[in-house]
Design an enzyme around this catalytic site. Structure first.
Site, PDB file in Angstrom:
ATOM      1  N   ALA A 227      44.356 -16.361   9.529  1.00  0.00           N
ATOM      2  CA  ALA A 227      45.127 -17.939   9.138  1.00  0.00           C
ATOM      3  C   ALA A 227      45.730 -18.083   7.928  1.00  0.00           C
ATOM      4  CB  ALA A 227      44.202 -18.241   9.818  1.00  0.00           C
ATOM      5  N   GLY A 228      46.466 -18.582   7.540  1.00  0.00           N
ATOM      6  CA  GLY A 228      46.709 -19.701   6.595  1.00  0.00           C
ATOM      7  C   GLY A 228      48.424 -18.696   5.904  1.00  0.00           C
TER       8      GLY A 228
ATOM      9  N   LYS B  53      39.150 -11.704  20.152  1.00  0.00           N
ATOM     10  CA  LYS B  53      38.945 -12.193  19.076  1.00  0.00           C
ATOM     11  C   LYS B  53      38.641 -13.661  19.336  1.00  0.00           C
ATOM     12  CE  LYS B  53      41.356 -14.902  15.661  1.00  0.00           C
ATOM     13  NZ  LYS B  53      42.445 -16.340  15.416  1.00  0.00           N
TER      14      LYS B  53
ATOM     15  N   ASN C  27      50.234 -16.052  13.138  1.00  0.00           N
ATOM     16  CA  ASN C  27      51.265 -16.279  13.565  1.00  0.00           C
ATOM     17  C   ASN C  27      52.343 -17.335  13.716  1.00  0.00           C
ATOM     18  OD1 ASN C  27      50.805 -17.631  17.328  1.00  0.00           O
ATOM     19  ND2 ASN C  27      52.660 -16.960  16.608  1.00  0.00           N
TER      20      ASN C  27
ATOM     21  N   GLY D 265      47.752 -22.435  10.352  1.00  0.00           N
ATOM     22  CA  GLY D 265      48.577 -22.678  10.710  1.00  0.00           C
ATOM     23  C   GLY D 265      49.388 -23.980   9.213  1.00  0.00           C
TER      24      GLY D 265
END
Length: 325
Positions: free
Chosen positions: A254-255, A167, A276, A228
């Site tokens: 992301a987000g 990635k 994550n 994040g």
């Protein structure tokens, strides 16, 4: 010895041939096509093609309509469309429980000097996310130049024994963590040249996404919002355009903040979502991982079902004919 058939591990006898696997799976005489390590095996060669440890077989057949039981990245089929990271958990046990609750089959790890147990006194992350059970996806988090990202990918491949799937993210600055697209192009060009299978983080620009696909990336991963941030999908129409124009898997990266964000990504037609912080920073990460799994599944089913058209005014669900007043 262990081989992989349609993404799942199977134990077979040493010296087995493709024909032996076909017979074991009770597929003899059926109309199938077989691919061994991304190379087609002609029917007449099933009994000649000997298998070795870690070989990957894909066996397909024709069906009516589309088979949505899995999606494919770099020739490997995955049932789970949720990909998860391993950072920000309070300990390895919470990490393990959350990953299991998510149902994820692809798990990202950052490459750091002590991040995954390289120090003798530290616990080993790979003990709880065994490569025998998960596809371990090294990522280049924290890289701000193409050179650093390429170097990190090389180290990741060495660490995981020749694993080519990575990635890639090349960041522009520490405040926004937005991608540096120009540096990303440079890293992709070098990594593809070296035989890496690149899943690439980028912004939600349809032009950049298409170019990355054309450069040879096996999956393109536009952000929903800053890494994040938990803000959810800020530009759904951009994501939709990327999906509509793509010939490789598109995964939101992301987000995402909660299960409804994951469901929205899937309703737009994305092939999956990587997250994550949304799980690890929840008050109950294990429960949130379970919620995200359900959100992914619900969103995918809604996409396949086809939502009703939006209307400006009401449309009665009960017929007006036969009213008694």
């Amino acid at each position: 010895m262990m081989i992989y058939v349609n993404g799942d591990s199977h134990d077979v006898a040493e010296g087995s041939y493709v024909a032996d696997v076909v017979a074991h799976l009770e597929l003899v005489g059926k109309k199938i096509a077989v691919e061994l390590n991304q190379e087609i095996v002609p029917f007449n060669d099933y009994g000649k093609q000997r298998l070795t440890t870690a070989d990957r077989l894909e066996i397909v057949h024709a069906i009516g309509g589309g088979d949505d039981s899995h999606f494919i990245i770099a020739g490997v089929a995955y049932q789970s469309r949720l990909l998860v990271g391993t950072g920000k958990y309070k300990d390895l046990e919470e990490t393990r429980l959350a990953i299991e609750a998510s149902g994820a089959q692809i798990v990202t790890v950052a490459i750091r000097r002590t991040n995954i147990g390289q120090h003798k006194d530290e616990p080993n992350l790979l003990d709880i996310i065994s490569p025998d059970k998960y596809t371990i996806l090294p990522n280049t988090a924290g890289c701000y130049t193409a050179e650093d990202a390429v170097r990190t990918c090389r180290l990741g491949r060495e660490l995981l024994g020749g694993h080519n799937l990575v990635k890639l993210e090349v960041l522009a600055d520490q405040k926004t963590l937005f991608p540096n697209v120009q540096e990303t192009y440079g890293a992709v060009a070098q990594l593809v040249k070296e035989g890496f299978e690149v899943m690439v983080y980028t912004n939600d620009d349809p032009i950049a996404a298409k170019r990355l696909e054309e450069m040879g990336c096996v999956a393109v991963m536009p952000l929903a919002a800053p890494i994040g941030s938990g803000l959810g999908i800020r530009n759904p129409y951009n994501i939709l355009t990327i999906v509509e124009n793509a010939k490789v898997p598109i995964l939101v990266d992301a987000g995402v903040g909660t299960a409804s964000d994951a469901a929205m990504a899937m309703e737009l037609g994305c092939d999956g979502v990587l997250m994550n912080t949304a799980i690890a920073a929840a008050r109950n990460p294990v429960l949130m991982a379970s919620a995200m799994r359900k959100g992914i599944e619900a969103g995918r089913e809604a996409f396949l079902a086809g939502r009703m058209p939006k209307r400006r005014f009401a449309s009665a669900s009960s017929p007006e004919q036969g009213l008694f007043f």
